[in-house]
Design a protein around this motif. Structure first.
Motif, PDB file in Angstrom:
ATOM      1  N   UNK B   9     -12.567  -6.847   1.851  1.00  0.00           N
ATOM      2  CA  UNK B   9     -12.790  -7.510   0.564  1.00  0.00           C
ATOM      3  C   UNK B   9     -11.751  -7.025  -0.449  1.00  0.00           C
ATOM      4  N   UNK B  10     -11.524  -5.705  -0.455  1.00  0.00           N
ATOM      5  CA  UNK B  10     -10.543  -5.156  -1.380  1.00  0.00           C
ATOM      6  C   UNK B  10      -9.156  -5.692  -1.105  1.00  0.00           C
ATOM      7  N   UNK B  11      -8.803  -5.749   0.186  1.00  0.00           N
ATOM      8  CA  UNK B  11      -7.452  -6.174   0.562  1.00  0.00           C
ATOM      9  C   UNK B  11      -7.203  -7.624   0.200  1.00  0.00           C
ATOM     10  N   UNK B  69       4.838   2.001  -3.849  1.00  0.00           N
ATOM     11  CA  UNK B  69       4.086   1.564  -5.027  1.00  0.00           C
ATOM     12  C   UNK B  69       2.978   0.588  -4.612  1.00  0.00           C
ATOM     13  N   UNK B  70       3.368  -0.369  -3.757  1.00  0.00           N
ATOM     14  CA  UNK B  70       2.371  -1.340  -3.292  1.00  0.00           C
ATOM     15  C   UNK B  70       1.262  -0.656  -2.499  1.00  0.00           C
ATOM     16  N   UNK B  71       1.681   0.224  -1.565  1.00  0.00           N
ATOM     17  CA  UNK B  71       0.691   0.871  -0.696  1.00  0.00           C
ATOM     18  C   UNK B  71      -0.303   1.692  -1.537  1.00  0.00           C
ATOM     19  N   UNK B  72       0.220   2.405  -2.528  1.00  0.00           N
ATOM     20  CA  UNK B  72      -0.660   3.227  -3.363  1.00  0.00           C
ATOM     21  C   UNK B  72      -1.648   2.344  -4.117  1.00  0.00           C
ATOM     22  N   UNK B  73      -1.142   1.220  -4.635  1.00  0.00           N
ATOM     23  CA  UNK B  73      -2.033   0.322  -5.379  1.00  0.00           C
ATOM     24  C   UNK B  73      -3.110  -0.236  -4.456  1.00  0.00           C
ATOM     25  N   UNK B  74      -2.684  -0.668  -3.253  1.00  0.00           N
ATOM     26  CA  UNK B  74      -3.640  -1.231  -2.296  1.00  0.00           C
ATOM     27  C   UNK B  74      -4.665  -0.179  -1.914  1.00  0.00           C
ATOM     28  N   UNK B  75      -4.178   1.025  -1.645  1.00  0.00           N
ATOM     29  CA  UNK B  75      -5.075   2.089  -1.196  1.00  0.00           C
ATOM     30  C   UNK B  75      -6.093   2.428  -2.287  1.00  0.00           C
TER      31      UNK B  75
END
Ligand code: SF4
Lengths: 166, 281
Positions: B9-11, B69-75
């Motif tokens: 759901x988050x992703x 940056x993207x990975x941190x935001x997604x995580x």
């Protein structure tokens, strides 16, 4: 399906870079008028980005001279593909009233490839918007997206690489 | 199973919500300026276009930084949806913010450099405030876990109204809205072209944009925690907050970083400490 989506997105989101090559400012005022509530080109997803690295469409007003032809060339190279170029006004087309001056090279197409020519002195905002729409037609033809995020293997910026890592 | 579902759901939902919100944002902004504005799904067109453009980078660092940056935001969004620890979430998003700055610092362009330094100042401004908000939540619920906020019987807004205001400062800075939009802004043609984002182009700009959507959802999610007891309450709170953001964005000029540091720290810290003290009265 994927290709159609990408083409649609490209046509729906042309980000514009406006370069004043040596115009009398007449054409520039008309170009900026397109952004006002009266014409509001953001309706079509167009944004005036002021940064070649974000732009899809290069709008050039004014004549090219021996000084600024290098700048024009650099701006063109800094734009990532696919891109289209629009020359605006009599000056951008051929040099206009300035064509006989000793320092003038001529129209924009003497330096970089031009896709659409918008005549007028100055060109009207309607004509400029029309020109961008015509350019989008060209962009649609140019759009040949390869699978999985087009753009080939990528490149480093030609000029920045030489001076980079400082 | 529940974790997998929440992660999914988050992703998936977060970027959809973030993109739609960006579209609504542009529409409302256009309306406030008596223009018609682009369609609501315009941000998705923009993103698809960016991903399909030529990959043009200045150096490999930039590419790495955009991805981190993207990975941190997604995580951090995934952590949020799984009701994890607020502190963990805080540190993960801080790593992302720092990588965005590093990417901008890795190129020689002066616009990017100055933009990066301003971004760093912005991060420095809102991080302590965010931390104080989390401390406030801890004081009320007795835990840093989001699940215990959701179990709390009363809306946090009743006990932490001033800290909610403080959070909206952080939100405005994070959303890059006036008067705090000086590291980069949604409209180019500022004095720094596009500040930190100047040298990101094509797919890499797309990555940063996508990460921005995730971050927007994260911060709005934090705002929603303040009225977590009822869904309509949450919707009202978020709607009102976001509209206020837009109003502020359209009526304020861009200020300087000195002003931001002085104003946000004095007002923000006073508000935060007042609220924390009054919890103990
Ligand atoms: S075409 Fe006419 S209005 Fe436009 S730049 Fe040339 S002289 Fe000025």
């Amino acid at each position: 399906m994927f290709d159609a989506l990408v083409t649609r997105a490209r046509v729906k989101s042309p980000w514009v870079l406006h370069f004043d090559c040596g115009s009398c400012n007449g054409c520039d005022i008309e170009t900026l008028a397109c952004l006002t509530p009266m014409y509001d080109i953001e309706r079509f997803g167009m944004i005036n980005v002021g940064n070649p690295k974000h732009a899809d469409v290069l709008l050039v007003t004014g004549t090219v001279n021996h000084r600024n032809k290098k700048v024009l060339q650099a701006l063109y190279e800094e734009m990532p593909d696919p891109k289209v170029v629009i020359a605006i006004g009599a000056c951008g087309l051929s040099g206009g009233v300035f064509r006989d001056a000793y320092n003038v090279v001529g129209g924009v197409d003497r330096v970089i490839p031009v896709d659409v020519y918008v005549p007028g002195c100055p060109a009207r905002p309607e004509a400029i918007i029309d020109g961008v729409v015509a350019a989008l037609g060209k962009l649609r033809q140019k759009a040949v997206p390869t699978a999985a995020g087009a753009g080939g293997n990528g490149r480093f910026h030609p000029r920045m690489k030489a001076t980079g890592s400082s | 199973m529940k974790i997998a579902l929440l992660t999914l759901a988050g992703l998936v939902l977060a970027p959809l919500a973030g993109g739609l919100l960006a579209g609504v944002d542009r529409k409302v902004t256009a309306w406030l300026q008596s223009r018609k504005g682009p369609p609501i799904i315009q941000p998705f067109y923009d993103l698809i276009k960016l991903f399909a453009k030529e990959k043009l980078a200045v150096n490999p660092w930039q590419v790495l930084c955009a991805w981190v940056y993207l990975m941190a935001a997604v995580f951090s969004v995934v952590l949020f949806f799984n009701q994890a620890d607020l502190l963990l979430l805080f540190f993960v998003q801080a790593v992302g913010a720092v990588f965005l700055v590093m990417g901008a610092l890795s190129v020689p362009s002066p616009y990017s450099q100055v933009g990066a330094q301003r971004e760093l100042l912005q991060v420095l401004t809102y991080e302590p405030l965010l931390m104080l908000v989390f401390v406030g939540i801890y004081q009320v619920t007795g835990s840093f876990r989001i699940s215990s906020v959701l179990d709390h019987p009363r809306p946090l807004l009743l006990e932490l109204p001033l800290l909610y205001l403080v959070l909206t400062y952080a939100l405005t800075i994070k959303l890059r809205k006036s008067p705090f939009d000086f590291s980069t802004s949604h409209h180019a043609h500022q004095e720094l072209v596009r500040g930190v984002l100047t040298e990101y182009s094509g797919p890499f700009l797309g990555l940063v944009e996508l990460a921005h959507w995730y971050e927007t959802v994260l911060i709005l999610g934090l705002c929603a925690l303040f009225w977590a007891t009822s869904v309509p309450g949450m919707a009202i709170l978020l709607g009102a907050t976001y509209f206020l953001e837009l109003l502020v964005d359209n009526t304020m000029a861009r200020m300087t970083w000195r002003w931001m540091l002085r104003y946000v720290w004095t007002v923000g810290l006073v508000l935060a400490f007042t609220n924390l003290l009054w919890l103990h009265l």
